[in-house]
Design an enzyme around this catalytic site. Structure first.
Site, short mmCIF file in Angstrom:
data_model
loop_
_atom_site.label_atom_id
_atom_site.label_comp_id
_atom_site.label_asym_id
_atom_site.label_seq_id
_atom_site.Cartn_x
_atom_site.Cartn_y
_atom_site.Cartn_z
N LYS A 114 0.87 -1.17 0.00
CA LYS A 114 0.00 0.00 0.00
C LYS A 114 0.90 1.22 0.00
CE LYS A 114 -2.94 2.94 2.78
NZ LYS A 114 -3.68 3.16 4.05
N GLY A 175 -8.28 9.37 9.33
CA GLY A 175 -8.67 9.52 10.73
C GLY A 175 -9.64 10.65 11.02
N ALA A 206 -9.35 5.54 3.84
CA ALA A 206 -9.23 6.68 4.76
C ALA A 206 -10.48 7.55 4.82
CB ALA A 206 -8.05 7.56 4.37
N GLY A 207 -10.75 8.04 6.01
CA GLY A 207 -11.83 8.99 6.24
C GLY A 207 -13.10 8.40 6.80
N ASN A 228 -9.14 1.83 9.47
CA ASN A 228 -8.42 1.44 10.68
C ASN A 228 -8.95 2.19 11.90
OD1 ASN A 228 -6.59 0.95 12.75
ND2 ASN A 228 -4.78 1.14 11.48
N THR A 229 -8.76 3.50 11.90
CA THR A 229 -9.13 4.29 13.08
C THR A 229 -10.59 4.11 13.49
OG1 THR A 229 -7.55 5.96 12.32
CG2 THR A 229 -9.10 6.64 14.02
#
Lengths: 277, 67, 277, 277, 277, 67, 67, 67
Positions: A114, A175, A206-207, A228-229
């Site tokens: 990635k 995040g 992301a986001g 992830n977050t």
């Protein structure tokens, strides 16, 4: 038929280069309170692919435990990232180091990466020019490159031209939990990337903040979501992991099912004739 | 003894010490790490033969949680 | 723990008056191509409660089949609605007729009704005054009343004051597929209805278009979602039914899990220390 | 004071490199039905700067009229663009050709250029890499470069680093009339571009559809707005030109005035004490 | 023509019952730091109509100044409101008291009232049932009634049926500064209220936060906007008053001018033929 | 006579013809245009001295409406 | 014979005919329907005893698909 | 003297005192106010004739800033 449909495995696999996967949800391994919590959340998420970062070994370590002791290498395909790199050269070096480790572990993830080349330490937004440059170098070096990028459609197109195996536009900053801020750009990215190449994998990376963000991304026709977050920093990560698992399937199915059109107002769901008078 | 840099920290090791020797000395699980010497990757199979020279800049990395 | 969480049955039941339900998704039975398709979609949706309308019996009928031949009365609690009524009096008459039929069928749904009093044949938007009036009459007559209404918070409050067992604000007009157009109003409705009464059931009824709309409604803290057209009129109703089933669970879990906060930008999910240089 | 405020000229000028301007609205000259209509709309818009394109002279011309016959060169500063260029080299050539013409006309616009390097003939979205490259070349050649770009914040930052006199992010694709699709990105662009340089001019270019879009852009703190299609293709271009003129001032003033904060609900504008009982 | 257009007075007047007005902006008089500041902001706003509340005279008063000493009764038509009333009866009493005062002042505002019947002291949201009831009583008593209401379309329709001279839906809760949260509802209100009655005045009342909110309301085709907090509580009320004045005109003109359609992407504003090669 | 290309179209002109001669022949208002010869700008002040050669590629451009 | 209205349609039935008789004549499954006579519900247990009178307005309803 | 209530506050006034007398006593500008007596509006032109009775509830209101 219904039961088949009720079973997500009835859906086609997602193909990313040489990797054929059941789950369309890719989850990260960062920010968990403990390795045990991470391990359980990975399981609940149903992910086949998990991302990891490459970092300097602490020469003196608190308890000597390594994340790899908590990851079932036979079950998960590891996707090493180049997080923390702010130049193409650093990203290339980190990608090679990650590959070297995964080769040693004989994990199928040793042939992909990635790619993340960031433009700013504060916002962690990706650098278009450096990402395209690094993508070319890594493709030449034999990597299957999954490119984290902004939602800029021309950058997305250039990355595919540079040989990217998958383009992964951000819904919003890493995040930030804002979901997909500009669906219009994602739609144009899809038009570009899937033109005469319907199976080219586009993954929102992301986001994402919550389950509906994941469903929404899949309903745009994206092939997968990487997050992830949103799980690791939820108050209850286990529960959120399960929410994300189902939201990803739900959004995918809704896209395949073909939603009803939007209208200014109303059409009766109960028949209007036969009403009493 | 020669002086090298490991992950940004100065360190002295035996002259003629190999990468594998260094990792053992550091007590690092070879399986979990990768090594760079002066910005060049040192493949695992060469760890034994790769002898460190004074001033070498060594990076030893592993995998950590990430997104 | 994880497996427990992975199992939606780990979630608390939803209690609507005297009815205790596992599924938070209530689905309608209208607009399906065939009774068989309806039957399968109800099954896939996982719903415990299904809505039906009350209509004049056709005195001469094509093939003499009745929807009741396709509904498992032991499995589903039927929620009769007053769709097609444009006055409080008609709604009360229809509610009583529905109750009479369900009593004959010995279905537990005989003690409740989905109250719908519409203000306009074109948009099918609800009439606040007539709905409040009908709600009072039906409560006096012993019904447990679930009130379909607009997202107007004061109307929602008045309906609860009138004795409504549940208030069901519309996300957007019936069948419009626009999802929840004004989350702010739904939030205020929640504040009013759940003040000192956290378990009071608030159900989003009407307007849902796709899976993410359902998740989004549940993420606002709503107790359930009622929909019909979004499944019945999807290109593939079976698949959409399964999407809705999972989206409802996913949204509920995400709400319970406690999402991450929204920020303008970025927090790294990979650690920034230990990067090579 | 009030009258001073009521007069937009009370506002500070906008400074773009060596150009000091009263109006914060920059308008294009394309797509008008007639040169006369264009001429009138430019006047109504109140713009000080107008954009033009550079094109091959038709060797045989219908009525031999040239747009320059309809532009008051003493009143307007002309901003030549590089529209229609899909490579850095073409953009540089076109910029030089435009400069050569404006020098001959002795118009102050001969020292600047609106740089546009497009990545796709269909969407006309800008190419980040080629735009940064062309910007460097033109800055070296002595141009003051105003860069049309996407709303990608890192690209915006790179353009400023490359010497751009102004960065002009698109609110949405050229001529799409969708306004500002991602205010979050514009906010981050502002943070980057105005860091320790509060007066650096940021201008929203492209995507504006109507008056509120212009006000909204200015309320984000942008220094100006550049538009063309929204006026030229409106049903009544004159009226829309006047709307845009005032919307630009209104948005600027609202930004300077400091708006009230957003709240979930209500604070009384009439006092609650002293009510009768 | 252009100059005529540049002049808002070129626009048709807004007719509200027997009142014919130039300005489409109605402003409140509450929440100002001083009467002098209020006086100046009213002037800058360009409003022809200003709203006031009716309250118990303080029997002992600090400096004995009354708001009426600061309002030019020959210039402004006063619109008394029933703010602070939570029942139809109180609203009717307050409306009559306001009329009595304005008759004594011989102000044309003595024949109308802004009807506000609130349902909750915390959110100050309007009570649909009580508002319809009070509207009927006041119409019977000879008032021209301008009804503040939520954006619920059926309530809006009922108010017109009850004889309201104007229906004034809230964009969002009073003083919340959220602008128009549900344009879809406003559009349906317009459809209802203007059906076969194109000149029926619909005014957005409450919720406006900044200039673009006002323009946006007018671009929906609304006839006017009523606001107070957005000006009075801005950091610089004078400047915001001027912003609102122009935003109202800009939005109205944009609506009349006929905006360009929204598209997914791009149409060139510079011609694509004749590019160099 | 020599053969050149003007704005993509083949054309024959007098040998030794200058850029200014060409513009006159084309009837183009010198003030409103700029000229490129083989991708190089020809400044207005050199139009008279710049002699065209066989095969020259000339671009003559002006301003048009744009955004 | 007497004339009544059933679901808005004029109809003649036996004098002294009961609601239950009417449903049988209409061939309607009693279990799936409910009956109103002149806007008043006629409970199932009274169908046999409820005799129709000339001009009675009868509504016979059942359940159909709805949302 | 009689006891009345003015804007919620108890107060004693002359027996036979009129609304106009009350306003004067309160020092209120008649032009800026309106008066209610026991929930009924007292038109300005009747202020002089309207005599207060024991227990009367009087409301005196004026205009204030509002939205």
């Amino acid at each position: 038929m219904t039961t088949a449909i009720a079973n997500p495995s009835a859906d086609s696999d997602i193909v990313i280069g040489s990797h054929v996967l059941k789950s369309r949800l890719i989850v990260g391994t960062g920010k968990y309170a403990t390795f045990e919590q991470m391990q359980e959340c990975l399981e609940v998420s149903g992910a086949d692919v998990i991302t990891v970062a490459v970092r300097r070994e602490r020469l003196v370590d608190a308890d000597g435990r390594n994340i790899l002791d908590f990851i079932d290498l036979d079950r998960y395909t590891i996707l090493p990232n180049t997080a923390g790199c702010f130049s193409a050269d650093d990203a290339v070096r980190v990608a090679r180091l990650g590959r070297e480790i995964l080769r040693g572990l004989e994990n199928p993830g040793s042939d992909w990466v990635k790619l993340e080349v960031l433009g700013d330490t504060k916002t962690l937004l990706p650098d278009p020019v450096a990402t395209i440059d690094a993508c070319r170098q890594l493709v030449d070096d034999g990597f299957q490159v999954l490119c984290y990028t902004s939602d800029d459609p021309i950058t997305a197109r250039r990355l595919k031209e540079a040989g990217a195996t998958s383009v992964m536009p951000a819904g919003s900053p890493i995040g930030s939990g804002q979901g997909i801020l500009n669906p219009n750009n994602i739609r144009i990215c899809m038009e570009y990337l899937k033109q005469d190449d319907a199976d080219y994998p586009v993954i929102v990376d992301a986001g994402v903040g919550t389950a509906s963000d994941v469903s929404f991304a899949m309903e745009l026709g994206c092939d997968g979501v990487l997050l992830n977050t949103a799980i690791a920093s939820a108050k209850n990560p286990h529960l959120m992991a399960d929410a994300m698992r189902q939201a990803c399937i739900a959004g995918r199915q809704a896209w395949l099912a073909g939603r009803i059109p939007r209208k200014l107002y109303a059409t009766a769901s109960s028949p209007l004739d036969g009403t009493i008078s | 003894m020669i002086s090298i840099e490991v992950n940004g920290e100065r360190r002295t090791v035996e002259a003629n010490c190999s990468v594998r020797d260094l990792l053992q000395e550091l007590g690092i699980n070879n399986r979990y790490c990768a090594v760079e010497r002066n910005l060049q990757l040192v493949p695992r199979e060469l760890h034994a033969d790769c002898r460190l020279k004074p001033g070498d800049r060594i990076e030893v990395v592993t995998l950590v949680g990430g997104g």
